[in-house]
Design a protein around this motif. Structure first.
Motif, short mmCIF file in Angstrom:
data_model
loop_
_atom_site.label_atom_id
_atom_site.label_comp_id
_atom_site.label_asym_id
_atom_site.label_seq_id
_atom_site.Cartn_x
_atom_site.Cartn_y
_atom_site.Cartn_z
N ALA A 23 43.85 -77.98 -97.29
CA ALA A 23 44.38 -76.55 -96.93
C ALA A 23 45.29 -76.23 -95.99
O ALA A 23 46.15 -75.43 -96.49
N ASP A 24 45.54 -77.19 -95.34
CA ASP A 24 46.72 -77.18 -94.29
C ASP A 24 48.06 -77.34 -95.20
O ASP A 24 48.99 -76.55 -94.88
N LYS A 25 47.95 -78.28 -95.98
CA LYS A 25 49.07 -78.76 -97.14
C LYS A 25 49.29 -77.35 -97.67
O LYS A 25 50.56 -77.05 -97.91
N ALA A 26 48.30 -76.96 -98.36
CA ALA A 26 48.87 -75.73 -99.36
C ALA A 26 49.15 -74.39 -98.43
O ALA A 26 50.08 -73.88 -98.86
N ALA A 27 48.78 -74.10 -97.18
CA ALA A 27 49.15 -73.02 -96.56
C ALA A 27 50.59 -73.05 -96.15
O ALA A 27 51.35 -72.28 -96.26
N ARG A 28 51.16 -74.32 -95.89
CA ARG A 28 52.48 -74.65 -95.42
C ARG A 28 53.29 -74.53 -96.64
O ARG A 28 54.32 -74.19 -96.60
N PHE A 29 52.83 -75.03 -97.88
CA PHE A 29 53.53 -75.04 -98.84
C PHE A 29 53.76 -73.45 -99.49
O PHE A 29 54.73 -73.10 -100.01
N ILE A 30 52.77 -72.63 -99.37
CA ILE A 30 52.98 -71.23 -99.74
C ILE A 30 54.01 -70.59 -98.71
O ILE A 30 54.76 -69.58 -99.13
#
Length: 542
Positions: free
Chosen positions: A359-366
């Motif tokens: 979830a942290d990774k996806a948030a940062r990528f978005i």
């Protein structure tokens, strides 16, 4: 539809969906079509086929609207209105056409919601609109669910006014009935066409006589000649459907042409073929929810060959993020992985589950996609967020909230495809309908619900049995089995992708092997316009 486990192949499941759609396209059926023809009028689908440019396709949206929702009134195929995007004189238009073969084109609750969805898509993507009006107004037996709320009938007219103020062209052609409050739709448009024999009035002869005792004919109240000569309400009067549609094409030819290339900040390179044929997805994707697969192999069927650069591939492995090109369009991709993964120094993680790291990774990528003006493609097959003591203590709720925050405040176009499961808060985090995707589609294998079938059945049965026992009803094993089967059948029916499409949770059910084509078309539409606002985020909990 058979359950995922019973269906023999993904190809067969897809063929069944397409066969059902062909039946829906018959509208009110042969007799209703014949009645329309006897009036000297074309059907809605015949009108659209004549209106759009020869040799081009009509990209229909929400054909499943109202499926099995109005059986008590003999159904409302496609919700009684046909919506979609088509090229008219070389200009892409959102076309909204009442289907008079379905209850004289009357508005059911889902009809209003379908038109509102089409208007939202048009407004977000700055598409001109053409309305082919042939409607008897609100379906009175269900008026309480059509009339007063902010997502009901009146909102359509509010949208007409707002769309007009934004400078988007709207043309209405009255090609049959246009009565009561529905009369405001064409009059709020930029141009109004009307065919002979059509009627535009707030109240018909019977209602006028009842209300004020006046005798008047339909022509006197709202005929094409009256509105052309006396009231001055319409701009053009045409003798037939064919002449009216020809005029619509001429008027559309005078509009600003479609951009040949996406305007800044969007770009498009020369497209290249994917590494795998798009048809390979029919073999790569398992229809059983219990089977694993490698999502990167699916991406090879969608993205231009050699363009995928994965973001943090060794971290947060239950979700795959990366940049690529699809049909030449640079995009960001957020896709659920669907097999076991083992992060460095940690326990095995389940596929299709969102963990703190993913979830942290996806948030940062978005956030990165928003900084770089990359449209985001979400590929959902998600069971939800990880639960349990360890996950809660690690802060799974905070991590999920970051992802939801980033998606909610995204300024770039978002396009979502539900491949399989779309359960619970995973639906939200992967850009479900509530998070304003420009388009959201589903595969025949999709399942949208608050939780999976087995978990839901177990929970619901336990609650029901406990309630029966509390009321003094002794429940034996046979009765529990019967209750369990009924609950399971009901829940499976609600997870059917057609159930979701009927309620407009998705814009359509697409063949998996056509996903690349659908994404390219969606990107062509979604990159027509950008709201040049800075990227902002709400409060993050740390």
């Amino acid at each position: 539809m058979p359950s995922a486990e019973a269906a023999p192949t993904l190809s067969a499941l897809t063929a069944q969906i397409l066969d059902d759609e062909r039946r829906i396209a018959q509208g009110g059926g042969p007799k209703a079509i014949e009645r329309q023809h006897k009036k000297g009028r074309l059907t809605a689908r015949e009108r659209i086929a004549r209106l759009i440019d020869p040799g081009t396709e009509f990209f229909e949206l929400s054909i499943w609207a109202g499926w099995q929702m109005y059986d008590a009134w003999d159904g409302a195929p496609a919700g009684g209105v046909i919506c979609g995007i088509g090229a008219v004189s070389g200009r892409r238009q959102m076309i909204i056409a009442n289907d008079a073969t379905v209850k004289a084109g009357a508005f059911f609750p889902i009809t209003a919601k379908k038109v509102l969805r089409a208007q939202r898509i048009a407004f977000a993507n700055r598409l001109p609109l053409i309305y082919l009006v042939d409607s008897a107004g609100i379906f009175l037996p269900l008026q309480e669910d059509v009339f007063p709320d902010e997502d009901d009938f009146g909102r359509i007219f509010r949208n007409n006014a707002v769309i007009s103020a934004a400078g988007l062209p709207q043309i209405a052609a009255i090609m049959g009935n246009c009565v009561a409050g529905g009369g405001y739709l064409p009059v709020l448009c930029d141009r109004i066409l009307m065919t002979e024999g059509s009627g535009l009035y707030l109240a018909g002869p019977a209602l006028v006589k009842s209300a004020i005792g006046q005798q008047a004919t339909s022509e006197e109240l709202g005929g094409a000649a009256m509105h052309a000569r006396t009231s001055g309400t319409i701009d053009y009067r045409d003798p037939s459907d064919e002449a009216c549609l020809d005029r619509l094409r001429r008027l559309a030819a005078g509009m600003r042409p479609d951009p040949q290339e996406p305007p800044a900040p969007f770009t498009r390179a020369a497209p290249t073929a994917p590494a795998r044929p798009p048809s390979d997805v029919l073999d790569l994707f398992p229809i059983s929810t219990r089977q694993d697969y490698e999502v990167r192999q699916l991406l090879e069927c969608f993205v231009d060959a050699g363009t995928f650069d994965e973001y943090k591939p060794e971290y947060g492995q239950s979700i795959v993020c990366g940049t690529a090109r699809i049909g030449g369009f640079p995009v960001g991709i957020v896709a659920n992985q669907h097999h076991f993964v083992r992060p460095a120094g940690g326990p095995i993680q389940f596929g299709g589950v969102l963990y703190v790291d993913s979830a942290d990774k996806a948030a940062r990528f978005i956030m990165t996609c928003n900084q770089e003006w990359l449209p985001i493609v979400f590929l959902q097959n998600v069971n939800g967020f990880m639960v349990g003591r360890d996950s809660e203590q690690e802060g799974i709720i905070k991590a999920g909230a970051k992802m939801v925050n980033a998606i909610s405040n995204s300024r770039v176009p978002k396009i979502t495809v539900v491949l399989g499961g779309s359960f619970g808060a995973g639906n939200y985090a992967m850009c479900g309908k509530a998070f304003d995707p420009r388009f959201i589609f589903a595969w025949p294998t999709s399942r949208i619900a608050v939780m999976g079938g087995e978990q839901a059945t177990s929970t619901l049965v336990e609650v029901m049995v406990r309630g029966l026992k509390r009321d003094g009803h002794a429940v034996d094993a046979k009765e529990i089995e019967k209750i369990s089967q009924k609950v399971k059948d009901d829940y499976e029916r609600q997870m059917d992708p057609r159930y979701a499409a009927a309620r407009l949770w998705v814009d359509g059910i697409i063949p998996p092997d056509k996903t690349r084509d659908v994404l390219i078309f969606s990107l062509e539409v979604a990159t027509r316009y950008a709201e040049l606002e800075p990227f902002r985020l709400g409060v993050y909990q740390v």
